[in-house]
Design a protein around this motif. Structure first.
Motif, short mmCIF file in Angstrom:
data_model
loop_
_atom_site.label_atom_id
_atom_site.label_comp_id
_atom_site.label_asym_id
_atom_site.label_seq_id
_atom_site.Cartn_x
_atom_site.Cartn_y
_atom_site.Cartn_z
N GLU A 183 0.83 -1.21 0.00
CA GLU A 183 0.00 0.00 0.00
C GLU A 183 0.86 1.26 0.00
OE1 GLU A 183 -2.53 -0.83 3.47
OE2 GLU A 183 -4.17 -1.21 2.07
N ASP A 184 1.93 1.21 -0.77
CA ASP A 184 2.85 2.34 -0.83
C ASP A 184 3.69 2.22 -2.09
OD1 ASP A 184 4.15 4.63 -0.07
OD2 ASP A 184 5.03 3.81 1.76
N ASP A 305 -2.20 0.69 -11.12
CA ASP A 305 -1.46 -0.42 -10.53
C ASP A 305 -0.52 -1.04 -11.55
OD1 ASP A 305 -2.83 -0.12 -8.11
OD2 ASP A 305 -4.37 -1.58 -8.65
#
Length: 329
Positions: A183-184, A305
């Motif tokens: 998540e980074d 993504d």
């Protein structure tokens, strides 16, 4: 306004992956197969006869068909940009197989093009049932500390997929998973290539540090001997504050013993049950269809993504070339 009629879907690319997409679309009750475009006309006609739809004479003919809602791009890894660009310009919803692109410049332009359409990157391991459960329940396990991924394939597969670097062909899946779990964005990356045969690099090891302190290691390549029993040897370990997950992909304890030995059967990507297709690909395409029906943007396996995965691959390739850690942002 929500779409209530069946979603009309077409596929670009008639290879093994293209057939998987056609077969999966044909098994989905809310989808009507429009057809296929592939460079191999005879194979295209045969696939359309088997799964339905029209074999288009050109990519332009497919793109300009006003009845098509969704197009899946399943061409070779380094040929995704041109069909994506044309389809986006025709306002089609697009599902593009991984990797998004094999250059950062093309990935960046595809990201820009995607902002005006519904689009999704084909990192379908996000929909693998066990990994999806970890994603859904991760808040229960506390802080993520470290991840490790392994993705090994047979040396024989290099003859086909060695057209691009294994970081793009194989490890981009694990890189996208690593980014999603972290998540980074990555802080720095270091990579080492393995070479033991002629031609393309045989494998790669990647170390990643994220800004939030999470670390990740990814290894894989065409390491397994060429044989029919075991074609994949994958593993994922996720170390949370509250415990560790061990996930073996695709060995699900489902084997067949013949005179040639044990065969480990893959039910991870797609598999057929009584004429119906299931697996991570089916789940990903069902999710994409739901987004089209509701006119919403995907929140899983987004084009962003896919772009971030390409960005990290490029940094890993630069690290392997220079022998240094590469800084992110």
């Amino acid at each position: 306004m929500s779409v209530t009629r069946p979603i009309r879907a077409a596929v670009v690319g008639g290879g093994a992956f293209g057939e998987c997409h056609l077969k999966t679309f044909s098994a989905m009750p809310h989808v009507e197969v429009s057809g296929l475009y592939t460079l191999e006309r005879d194979r295209g006609e045969a696939l359309c006869h088997r799964y339905g739809g029209h074999c288009y004479k050109s990519l332009k003919e497919l793109a300009f068909d006003p009845t098509i809602d969704l197009v899946s791009i399943a061409t070779p890894e380094n040929t995704h940009y041109e069909p994506f660009k044309l389809l986006a310009e025709r306002n089609k919803a697009v599902y593009v197989e991984k990797p998004l692109a094999t250059s950062l410049a093309e990935a960046r332009e595809m990201l820009d093009l995607s902002r005006s359409i519904i689009a999704m990157s084909g990192h379908c391991l996000r929909f693998e049932s066990r990994l999806a459960q970890v994603f859904a329940q991760r808040s229960k396990f506390g802080r993520l500390r470290h991840m490790s991924f392994r993705d090994k394939r047979t040396q024989g597969e290099k003859e086909v997929y060695g057209r691009v670097h294994p970081a793009y062909c194989l490890l981009c899946h694990e890189i996208e998973l690593s980014n999603a779990f972290a998540e980074d964005r990555f802080k720095r990356v270091c990579a080492l290539e393995t070479r033991f045969s002629a031609g393309q690099v045989d494998g790669m090891n990647i170390l990643i540090e994220y800004h939030n302190g999470v670390t990740s290691s990814i290894e894989g390549g065409w390491y397994l001997p060429t044989q029919e029993s075991l074609k994949e040897n994958d593993r994922c370990t996720l170390d949370f504050e509250g415990g560790t997950f061990e996930i073996v992909l695709p060995n699900l304890g489902f084997t067949f013993l013949s005179s040639q030995g044990y065969h480990f059967l893959n039910q991870q990507y797609e598999f057929n049950v009584y004429g119906m297709e299931f697996g991570a690909l089916r789940s990903a395409l069902e999710y994409m269809v739901r987004c089209i029906e509701n006119q919403t943007q995907p929140e899983i396996s987004t084009i962003q993504d896919g772009y971030e995965a390409v960005r990290l691959v490029e940094a890993a390739l630069q690290s392997a070339k220079n022998g240094q850690w590469i800084q992110g942002d």
